[in-house]
Design an enzyme around this catalytic site. Structure first.
Site, PDB file in Angstrom:
ATOM      1  N   GLN A  45       0.860  -1.199   0.000  1.00 35.50           N
ATOM      2  CA  GLN A  45       0.000   0.000   0.000  1.00 35.50           C
ATOM      3  C   GLN A  45       0.891   1.243   0.000  1.00 35.50           C
ATOM      4  OE1 GLN A  45      -3.241  -0.186  -0.272  1.00 35.50           O
ATOM      5  NE2 GLN A  45      -3.546  -2.347   0.153  1.00 35.50           N
TER       6      GLN A  45
ATOM      7  N   TYR B  10      -5.616 -12.094  -3.510  1.00 33.33           N
ATOM      8  CA  TYR B  10      -4.711 -11.048  -4.021  1.00 33.33           C
ATOM      9  C   TYR B  10      -3.987 -10.424  -2.812  1.00 33.33           C
ATOM     10  CZ  TYR B  10      -8.222 -11.397  -7.770  1.00 33.33           C
ATOM     11  OH  TYR B  10      -9.108 -11.845  -8.719  1.00 33.33           O
TER      12      TYR B  10
ATOM     13  N   GLU C 222      -1.839 -15.373  -3.678  1.00 31.67           N
ATOM     14  CA  GLU C 222      -1.147 -14.334  -4.435  1.00 31.67           C
ATOM     15  C   GLU C 222      -0.272 -15.026  -5.486  1.00 31.67           C
ATOM     16  OE1 GLU C 222      -0.543 -10.759  -4.460  1.00 31.67           O
ATOM     17  OE2 GLU C 222       0.796 -11.427  -6.062  1.00 31.67           O
TER      18      GLU C 222
ATOM     19  N   ASP D 172      -8.819  -7.974  -3.132  1.00 31.81           N
ATOM     20  CA  ASP D 172      -8.076  -6.718  -3.332  1.00 31.81           C
ATOM     21  C   ASP D 172      -7.301  -6.824  -4.646  1.00 31.81           C
ATOM     22  OD1 ASP D 172      -6.796  -4.303  -3.067  1.00 31.81           O
ATOM     23  OD2 ASP D 172      -5.481  -4.910  -1.436  1.00 31.81           O
TER      24      ASP D 172
ATOM     25  N   CYS E 224      -8.754   0.084  -5.903  1.00 31.83           N
ATOM     26  CA  CYS E 224      -8.276   1.446  -6.191  1.00 31.83           C
ATOM     27  C   CYS E 224      -8.856   1.920  -7.517  1.00 31.83           C
ATOM     28  CB  CYS E 224      -6.754   1.492  -6.208  1.00 31.83           C
ATOM     29  SG  CYS E 224      -6.053   0.452  -7.486  1.00 31.83           S
TER      30      CYS E 224
HETATM   31  C1  LIG Z   1      -3.756  -4.197  -5.177  1.00 30.21           C
HETATM   32  S1  LIG Z   1      -2.554  -5.435  -4.813  1.00 30.21           S
HETATM   33  C2  LIG Z   1      -3.109  -5.927  -3.215  1.00 30.21           C
HETATM   34  C3  LIG Z   1      -2.068  -6.555  -2.321  1.00 30.21           C
HETATM   35  C4  LIG Z   1      -2.435  -6.759  -0.851  1.00 30.21           C
HETATM   36  N1  LIG Z   1      -3.824  -7.070  -0.618  1.00 30.21           N
HETATM   37  C5  LIG Z   1      -2.007  -5.578   0.010  1.00 30.21           C
HETATM   38  O1  LIG Z   1      -2.876  -4.905   0.571  1.00 30.21           O
HETATM   39  O2  LIG Z   1      -0.801  -5.335   0.120  1.00 30.21           O
HETATM   40  C6  LIG Z   1      -3.050  -6.716  -5.898  1.00 30.21           C
HETATM   41  C7  LIG Z   1      -2.192  -7.977  -5.823  1.00 30.21           C
HETATM   42  O3  LIG Z   1      -2.793  -8.982  -6.642  1.00 30.21           O
HETATM   43  C8  LIG Z   1      -1.778  -9.759  -7.257  1.00 30.21           C
HETATM   44  N2  LIG Z   1      -2.456 -10.422  -8.396  1.00 30.21           N
HETATM   45  C9  LIG Z   1      -2.877  -9.866  -9.562  1.00 30.21           C
HETATM   46  N3  LIG Z   1      -3.569 -10.750 -10.302  1.00 30.21           N
HETATM   47  C10 LIG Z   1      -3.596 -11.918  -9.576  1.00 30.21           C
HETATM   48  C11 LIG Z   1      -4.191 -13.209  -9.804  1.00 30.21           C
HETATM   49  N4  LIG Z   1      -4.890 -13.453 -10.917  1.00 30.21           N
HETATM   50  N5  LIG Z   1      -4.053 -14.155  -8.854  1.00 30.21           N
HETATM   51  C12 LIG Z   1      -3.339 -13.894  -7.724  1.00 30.21           C
HETATM   52  N6  LIG Z   1      -2.761 -12.694  -7.451  1.00 30.21           N
HETATM   53  C13 LIG Z   1      -2.900 -11.706  -8.370  1.00 30.21           C
HETATM   54  C14 LIG Z   1      -0.697  -8.749  -7.566  1.00 30.21           C
HETATM   55  O4  LIG Z   1       0.552  -9.379  -7.697  1.00 30.21           O
HETATM   56  C15 LIG Z   1      -0.779  -7.824  -6.331  1.00 30.21           C
HETATM   57  O5  LIG Z   1       0.114  -8.242  -5.323  1.00 30.21           O
END
Ligand SMILES: C[S@@+](CC[C@H](N)C(=O)[O-])C[C@H]1O[C@@H](n2cnc3c(N)ncnc32)[C@H](O)[C@@H]1O
Length: 388
Positions: free
Chosen positions: A206, A235, A256, A305, A332
């Site tokens: 974040q 995620y 993740e 997320d 976001c």
């Molecule tokens: C907005 S970030 C949120 C991270 C976490 N919730 C935080 O608050 O720190 C979105 C995350 O989703 C992961 N991501 C994107 N597409 C994904 C998928 N299809 N399956 C698993 N993870 C995914 C990205 O690598 C990233 O770390």
């Protein structure tokens, strides 16, 4: 009146659309203008004409809004990072709230009443803990530009500091400029690592430490109210929400696909001596069917997320089929969030209880939202219908 490129016209601004552009009208034809405020009369020059709308650049503000303020940054309007530095902070929050409520109503088919006022950031400048500096060779000027993508979305604007970044980041920009990359096309990530969290250099965390406690408090409040025993943190990055909320549930699992982030998540778990959670390195859409079989749906909350593009259709469909007690959607990007909420809530499968927006990105078009969805009594309604 039909508009042509380079026409100079005056118009009044009625709204600020999601994305930051002001909306004016000439005989019902929409004209988008950046860096304006609702109620202002402005002179503009048409730069693009499409079938249903035109774009224009601002030439002069004829009647300035009382909410117009002096931007703090000397690169504002050239740099593509900020859209709202000319707007008083309280008004920025109001405009963002309206944009979210409009999107939810139009795209999500959701009542605008569920959207709470936007929680402000205690530090509307100097808050970003991560930025990406780009470099681009400027042929005509025979010079390497080091900075951010410009408002034109084409060229890098040379910058020496960033007013929305934490001051320590602007110090790091000086180092990059003192040791410039040998050629254009190079991206350098500058960040201040979060205290007490293991985060790989290229993994997500974040990016506003000032409002982060409120974000956690919001998700915590929703999860506590939901009363579930199990949590699926989808995620999950380096395990931020699962770890922060581990005391509220009997067990949790984070998913993740960034393998380095998952290694860090496991280290973050161990360093806090938390024993009721585990982390899986996989794509959410691939592992979710198995996960939802493991947990009993009526005792499970799911945190979503996802990145800006939102969730995969198969993920949303599986949640609709398995119907966990609660889905807490953190996003976001209100437009993709509204699209996904519309899918989750279709046919009354889930009900949207409330949405809390948080201004994690002051001065910019971006805003964070947390939505609290609850599973409805659909099953018992079906049963009642079939017994009638
Ligand atoms: C907005 S970030 C949120 C991270 C976490 N919730 C935080 O608050 O720190 C979105 C995350 O989703 C992961 N991501 C994107 N597409 C994904 C998928 N299809 N399956 C698993 N993870 C995914 C990205 O690598 C990233 O770390």
């Amino acid at each position: 009146m039909s508009l042509k490129l380079a026409d100079k016209i005056s118009l009044t601004i009625h709204d600020i659309a999601f994305g930051g552009e002001g909306v004016g009208r000439i005989d019902d034809f929409v004209v988008f203008v950046p860096f304006v405020i609702v109620g202002e009369m402005v002179e503009v020059e048409i730069t693009e004409v499409k079938k249903n709308f035109a774009r224009a650049k601002l030439l002069r503000v004829v009647t300035p809004s009382l909410e117009r303020v002096t931007p703090e940054c000397r690169y504002f309007t050239q740099c593509g990072g900020c859209q709202y530095q000319h707007i008083d902070y309280a008004a920025q929050l109001r405009f963002k709230h309206k944009q979210i409520a409009d999107l939810f109503e139009r795209v999500g088919k959701i009542s605008r009443e569920v959207v709470a006022p936007v929680l402000p950031c205690p530090s509307p400048y100097g808050y970003r803990n991560r930025i990406m500096i780009r470099s681009q060779w400027n042929g005509p000027a025979k010079k390497l530009e080091i900075g951010f993508i410009g408002a034109d979305n084409k060229f890098v604007v040379d910058i020496e500091e960033c007013k929305i970044a934490e001051p320590a980041i602007s110090e790091q920009i000086k180092n990059v400029r003192a040791n410039p990359p040998p050629k254009g096309g190079v991206k350098v990530v500058l960040r201040i690592p979060p205290e007490g969290w293991d985060v790989p250099p290229d993994s997500f965390f974040q990016n506003n430490f000032f409002l982060l406690p409120k974000l956690v408090e919001t998700v915590r409040g929703f999860l506590r109210d939901g009363g579930a025993k199990h949590l699926a943190d989808l995620y999950c990055g380096v395990g931020f929400f699962g770890i922060e909320l581990s005391d509220l549930v009997e067990s949790f699992v984070g998913v993740e696909y960034d393998q380095l982030a998952i290694k860090s998540a496991r280290r973050n778990l161990v360093s806090r001596k938390i024993t009721n959670g585990e982390f899986i390195s996989a794509k959410v859409e691939e592992v979710l069917p198995e996960l939802m079989q493991k947990f009993s749906a009526e005792k499970t909350s799911v945190i979503l997320d996802p990145p800006r593009k939102g969730c995969q259709p198969e993920t949303l469909n599986l949640l609709r089929e398995t119907r966990p007690a609660q889905v807490i959607y953190v996003s976001c990007h209100p437009a993709t969030m509204a699209r996904d909420l519309n899918i989750l809530c279709a046919d009354g499968v889930f009900e949207l209880a409330r949405v809390q927006p948080l201004d994690m990105f002051p001065q910019t078009q971006h805003v964070e939202c947390v939505a609290d969805l609850r599973r409805t009594n659909l099953a018992s309604q079906h049963e009642m219908n079939s017994t009638v």
